[in-house]
Design a protein around this motif. Structure first.
Motif, PDB file in Angstrom:
ATOM      1  N   VAL A   1     -27.967   7.288 -38.635  1.00  0.00           N
ATOM      2  CA  VAL A   1     -28.161   6.196 -37.687  1.00  0.00           C
ATOM      3  C   VAL A   1     -29.379   5.372 -38.079  1.00  0.00           C
ATOM      4  CG1 VAL A   1     -28.707   5.614 -35.302  1.00  0.00           C
ATOM      5  CG2 VAL A   1     -27.028   7.367 -35.788  1.00  0.00           C
ATOM      6  N   GLY A   2     -30.503   6.023 -38.279  1.00  0.00           N
ATOM      7  CA  GLY A   2     -31.750   5.309 -38.535  1.00  0.00           C
ATOM      8  C   GLY A   2     -31.889   4.865 -39.974  1.00  0.00           C
ATOM      9  N   THR A   3     -32.692   3.859 -40.170  1.00  0.00           N
ATOM     10  CA  THR A   3     -33.056   3.407 -41.507  1.00  0.00           C
ATOM     11  C   THR A   3     -34.563   3.160 -41.496  1.00  0.00           C
ATOM     12  OG1 THR A   3     -32.598   1.102 -40.929  1.00  0.00           O
ATOM     13  CG2 THR A   3     -30.803   2.343 -41.967  1.00  0.00           C
TER      14      THR A   3
ATOM     15  N   SER B   1     -24.396  19.652 -46.440  1.00  0.00           N
ATOM     16  CA  SER B   1     -25.413  18.702 -46.893  1.00  0.00           C
ATOM     17  C   SER B   1     -26.679  18.822 -46.069  1.00  0.00           C
ATOM     18  CB  SER B   1     -24.882  17.265 -46.803  1.00  0.00           C
ATOM     19  OG  SER B   1     -24.686  16.917 -45.450  1.00  0.00           O
ATOM     20  N   GLY B   2     -27.726  18.249 -46.602  1.00  0.00           N
ATOM     21  CA  GLY B   2     -29.008  18.158 -45.919  1.00  0.00           C
ATOM     22  C   GLY B   2     -29.815  17.071 -46.587  1.00  0.00           C
ATOM     23  N   GLY B   3     -30.911  16.686 -45.964  1.00  0.00           N
ATOM     24  CA  GLY B   3     -31.709  15.618 -46.536  1.00  0.00           C
ATOM     25  C   GLY B   3     -33.186  15.834 -46.301  1.00  0.00           C
ATOM     26  N   THR B   4     -33.978  15.191 -47.122  1.00  0.00           N
ATOM     27  CA  THR B   4     -35.429  15.281 -46.980  1.00  0.00           C
ATOM     28  C   THR B   4     -36.057  13.905 -47.131  1.00  0.00           C
ATOM     29  OG1 THR B   4     -35.718  15.695 -49.338  1.00  0.00           O
ATOM     30  CG2 THR B   4     -35.532  17.623 -47.934  1.00  0.00           C
ATOM     31  N   ASN B   5     -37.094  13.704 -46.354  1.00  0.00           N
ATOM     32  CA  ASN B   5     -37.974  12.545 -46.513  1.00  0.00           C
ATOM     33  C   ASN B   5     -39.306  12.910 -45.894  1.00  0.00           C
ATOM     34  OD1 ASN B   5     -37.824  12.194 -43.771  1.00  0.00           O
ATOM     35  ND2 ASN B   5     -36.833  10.224 -43.822  1.00  0.00           N
ATOM     36  N   ASN B   6     -40.227  11.995 -45.845  1.00  0.00           N
ATOM     37  CA  ASN B   6     -41.556  12.337 -45.354  1.00  0.00           C
ATOM     38  C   ASN B   6     -41.882  11.691 -44.014  1.00  0.00           C
ATOM     39  OD1 ASN B   6     -41.870   9.725 -46.158  1.00  0.00           O
ATOM     40  ND2 ASN B   6     -43.455  10.121 -47.686  1.00  0.00           N
ATOM     41  N   THR B   7     -40.859  11.383 -43.210  1.00  0.00           N
ATOM     42  CA  THR B   7     -41.122  10.831 -41.887  1.00  0.00           C
ATOM     43  C   THR B   7     -40.732  11.850 -40.834  1.00  0.00           C
ATOM     44  OG1 THR B   7     -38.949   9.883 -41.418  1.00  0.00           O
ATOM     45  CG2 THR B   7     -40.453   8.549 -42.764  1.00  0.00           C
ATOM     46  N   GLY B   8     -41.177  11.650 -39.627  1.00  0.00           N
ATOM     47  CA  GLY B   8     -40.812  12.522 -38.521  1.00  0.00           C
ATOM     48  C   GLY B   8     -39.672  11.961 -37.697  1.00  0.00           C
ATOM     49  N   ASN B   9     -39.020  10.908 -38.160  1.00  0.00           N
ATOM     50  CA  ASN B   9     -37.953  10.257 -37.418  1.00  0.00           C
ATOM     51  C   ASN B   9     -36.636  10.970 -37.669  1.00  0.00           C
ATOM     52  OD1 ASN B   9     -35.956   8.615 -36.392  1.00  0.00           O
ATOM     53  ND2 ASN B   9     -36.780   6.722 -37.235  1.00  0.00           N
ATOM     54  N   GLY B  10     -36.115  11.686 -36.669  1.00  0.00           N
ATOM     55  CA  GLY B  10     -34.882  12.444 -36.799  1.00  0.00           C
ATOM     56  C   GLY B  10     -33.685  11.604 -37.171  1.00  0.00           C
ATOM     57  N   ASN B  11     -33.622  10.356 -36.710  1.00  0.00           N
ATOM     58  CA  ASN B  11     -32.487   9.503 -37.041  1.00  0.00           C
ATOM     59  C   ASN B  11     -32.437   9.150 -38.517  1.00  0.00           C
ATOM     60  OD1 ASN B  11     -31.452   9.407 -34.465  1.00  0.00           O
ATOM     61  ND2 ASN B  11     -32.592   7.577 -33.913  1.00  0.00           N
ATOM     62  N   VAL B  12     -33.552   9.241 -39.188  1.00  0.00           N
ATOM     63  CA  VAL B  12     -33.600   8.902 -40.606  1.00  0.00           C
ATOM     64  C   VAL B  12     -32.996  10.026 -41.447  1.00  0.00           C
ATOM     65  CG1 VAL B  12     -35.156   8.481 -42.539  1.00  0.00           C
ATOM     66  CG2 VAL B  12     -35.551   7.347 -40.359  1.00  0.00           C
ATOM     67  N   HIS B  13     -33.267  11.280 -41.079  1.00  0.00           N
ATOM     68  CA  HIS B  13     -32.824  12.367 -41.941  1.00  0.00           C
ATOM     69  C   HIS B  13     -31.718  13.243 -41.355  1.00  0.00           C
ATOM     70  CE1 HIS B  13     -36.248  14.197 -39.722  1.00  0.00           C
ATOM     71  NE2 HIS B  13     -35.461  15.225 -39.697  1.00  0.00           N
ATOM     72  N   PHE B  14     -31.201  12.935 -40.187  1.00  0.00           N
ATOM     73  CA  PHE B  14     -30.094  13.677 -39.601  1.00  0.00           C
ATOM     74  C   PHE B  14     -28.796  13.094 -40.145  1.00  0.00           C
ATOM     75  CE2 PHE B  14     -27.627  15.124 -35.749  1.00  0.00           C
ATOM     76  CZ  PHE B  14     -27.745  16.467 -36.048  1.00  0.00           C
ATOM     77  N   LEU B  15     -28.138  13.822 -41.036  1.00  0.00           N
ATOM     78  CA  LEU B  15     -27.001  13.297 -41.779  1.00  0.00           C
ATOM     79  C   LEU B  15     -25.676  13.822 -41.251  1.00  0.00           C
ATOM     80  CD1 LEU B  15     -28.388  13.810 -45.386  1.00  0.00           C
ATOM     81  CD2 LEU B  15     -28.462  11.728 -44.002  1.00  0.00           C
ATOM     82  N   ARG B  16     -24.652  12.988 -41.353  1.00  0.00           N
ATOM     83  CA  ARG B  16     -23.280  13.381 -41.040  1.00  0.00           C
ATOM     84  C   ARG B  16     -22.443  13.103 -42.275  1.00  0.00           C
ATOM     85  NH1 ARG B  16     -18.949  10.300 -39.456  1.00  0.00           N
ATOM     86  NH2 ARG B  16     -20.291   8.535 -39.007  1.00  0.00           N
ATOM     87  N   THR B  17     -21.586  14.051 -42.648  1.00  0.00           N
ATOM     88  CA  THR B  17     -20.697  13.847 -43.783  1.00  0.00           C
ATOM     89  C   THR B  17     -19.255  13.803 -43.308  1.00  0.00           C
ATOM     90  OG1 THR B  17     -20.569  16.216 -44.239  1.00  0.00           O
ATOM     91  CG2 THR B  17     -22.247  14.965 -45.414  1.00  0.00           C
ATOM     92  N   ASP B  18     -18.429  13.082 -44.037  1.00  0.00           N
ATOM     93  CA  ASP B  18     -17.014  12.959 -43.708  1.00  0.00           C
ATOM     94  C   ASP B  18     -16.210  12.990 -45.002  1.00  0.00           C
ATOM     95  OD1 ASP B  18     -14.569  12.416 -42.495  1.00  0.00           O
ATOM     96  OD2 ASP B  18     -14.949  10.271 -42.353  1.00  0.00           O
ATOM     97  N   LEU B  19     -15.454  14.075 -45.187  1.00  0.00           N
ATOM     98  CA  LEU B  19     -14.567  14.192 -46.347  1.00  0.00           C
ATOM     99  C   LEU B  19     -13.285  13.456 -46.001  1.00  0.00           C
ATOM    100  CD1 LEU B  19     -13.918  15.441 -49.142  1.00  0.00           C
ATOM    101  CD2 LEU B  19     -13.122  17.474 -47.923  1.00  0.00           C
ATOM    102  N   TYR B  20     -13.187  12.202 -46.398  1.00  0.00           N
ATOM    103  CA  TYR B  20     -12.082  11.351 -45.970  1.00  0.00           C
ATOM    104  C   TYR B  20     -11.001  11.171 -47.029  1.00  0.00           C
ATOM    105  CZ  TYR B  20     -14.597   7.664 -48.461  1.00  0.00           C
ATOM    106  OH  TYR B  20     -15.241   6.932 -49.421  1.00  0.00           O
ATOM    107  N   ALA B  21     -11.229  11.662 -48.234  1.00  0.00           N
ATOM    108  CA  ALA B  21     -10.230  11.531 -49.299  1.00  0.00           C
ATOM    109  C   ALA B  21     -10.447  12.645 -50.317  1.00  0.00           C
ATOM    110  CB  ALA B  21     -10.353  10.173 -49.980  1.00  0.00           C
ATOM    111  N   ALA B  22      -9.458  12.874 -51.144  1.00  0.00           N
ATOM    112  CA  ALA B  22      -9.540  13.933 -52.152  1.00  0.00           C
ATOM    113  C   ALA B  22     -10.619  13.662 -53.199  1.00  0.00           C
ATOM    114  CB  ALA B  22      -8.194  14.115 -52.834  1.00  0.00           C
TER     115      ALA B  22
END
Length: 120
Positions: free
Chosen positions: A66-68, A37-58
């Motif tokens: 972290v950031g909003t 995965s990856g993400g895009t937005n128009n801010t320079g805030n790394g916490n807003v667009h640094f994503l973590r994914t977790d495949l927790y179920a089938a």
């Protein structure tokens, strides 16, 4: 040789106040599937667009940040192998700039790769 069985793809929008979102999948074998995965937005805030994914179920995985304060569009791919590949999932807490971690099953590093997503 690794053989890909299926690839699911999509986008998910995390609104300005959303830090986690569950995404539905057509059922997969979690021992043979990984999420990229990856993400895009128009801010320079790394916490807003640094994503973590977790495949927790089938049938679902989560996207977390972290950031909003700014909406982000996450693009994701779920890749499932039918044979010739073993997918291992894990979590590591980074306490320093370099952190070693053991994986559950040893691998041939000449035929393997690591995908790492993180959350600050």
């Amino acid at each position: 040789m690794a053989v890909i069985l299926s690839v699911q793809q999509g986008t998910a929008i995390l609104g300005t106040s959303v830090s986690a979102l569950n995404v539905a999948l057509v059922a997969v074998d979690t021992s043979k599937t990984f999420i990229a995965s990856g993400g895009t937005n128009n801010t320079g805030n790394g916490n807003v667009h640094f994503l973590r994914t977790d495949l927790y179920a089938a049938t679902s995985f989560s996207i977390n940040r972290v950031g909003t304060g700014s909406a982000i569009t996450a693009v994701w791919y779920a890749v499932e192998f039918s044979e010739g590949a073993v997918v291992q999932h894990g979590t590591v807490i980074m306490t320093t700039t370099t952190t070693n971690s053991n994986i559950p099953t040893s691998v041939n590093t000449a035929n393997g790769f690591v995908l790492f997503t993180g959350q600050t």
